[in-house]
Scaffold this motif. Structure first.
Motif: not given
Length: 247
Positions: A173-189, A196-204
């Motif tokens: 939940r805390a990580e999802l709050d950060r993603i909403r604020t910063d606009g991107y997600a990070v996956n490191r292992n 590793c990956a960095i992703a951002a959402p495509v919205l309708d």
């Protein structure tokens, strides 16, 4: 052959009328209800259909259908809008770029990919699936879903894939709050060791997540100091895809 033809016709009817009930399909085809129900279950087991989350008596197309990449899909607004920005993102970062869509809360499905020219690189087969909570593409989507969807996913249990998978509900939940604020997600292992990956959402148009665009790389090339630059570039690409879909 008759059963194959019937299955395809029912699949097409679900795509046209989704979310649709067994009774509605029975009226369309004039088939026994048991025959339609059996066909729907078979298609769902194969990943082509799924029950609607809000009304499980209704059926809809599953995102895995995108993995077959039929000719008609080449003109879809999402893939058409996404491909050129993905190529430019690959050219800018020279790492693998992939586009994934959610299959309800079940998984993310890779629907397009642009490869880097590194001899050692990450690889994602079209149609590959991955869990939402353990991946950057998945969390980028989760962060923009309604709260009750997130809680439904948590209630299903958060599988741990590596020592760093966010399998604790409060951590997620805390990580999802950060993603909403910063606009991107990070996956490191967090899903596959060494990836590793960095992703951002495509919205309708309503701000609901349609997909995630991501850059992925081996952990050996992940540079934390470049994260602000990489995340900004990925987020800009996702925003461009969103805008191109609306034009």
């Amino acid at each position: 052959m008759k059963s194959v033809t019937r299955s395809l016709r029912i699949l097409e009817a679900v795509a046209q009328h989704q979310p649709v009930t067994v009774g509605e399909l029975t009226k369309i085809f004039g088939l026994p209800k048991s025959t339609v129900q059996r066909t729907l279950v078979t298609l769902a087991e194969a990943g082509w259909l799924r029950a609607n989350r809000r009304d499980t008596t209704r059926w809809e197309i599953g995102a895995r259908v995108l993995a077959v990449r039929p000719a008609a899909l080449q003109g879809s607004s999402l893939l058409t809008a996404a491909h050129e920005p993905m190529v430019r993102l690959r050219d800018a970062l020279n790492e693998t770029i992939h586009l994934s869509v959610p299959d309800a809360l079940q998984c993310m499905v890779v629907v397009d990919r642009v490869d880097s020219d590194h001899p050692v690189r990450t690889f994602h087969t079209i149609g590959d699936t991955s869990p939402l909570h353990a991946t950057a593409v998945g969390r980028a989507v989760l962060a923009h879903l309604p709260k009750h969807d997130v809680e439904e996913l948590i209630a299903q249990g958060l599988e741990r894939f590596t020592d760093t998978t966010p399998a604790d509900p409060d951590e997620l939940r805390a990580e999802l709050d950060r993603i909403r604020t910063d606009g991107y997600a990070v996956n490191r292992n967090q899903y596959r060791p060494g990836v590793c990956a960095i992703a951002a959402p495509v919205l309708d148009e309503d701000g609901a997540p349609l997909a995630s665009v991501a850059v992925s790389m081996p952990d050996s090339r992940f540079d934390a100091e470049r994260l602000p630059e990489w995340s900004r570039t990925v987020a800009e690409t996702a925003a461009e895809i969103t805008g191109r879909r609306r034009d």
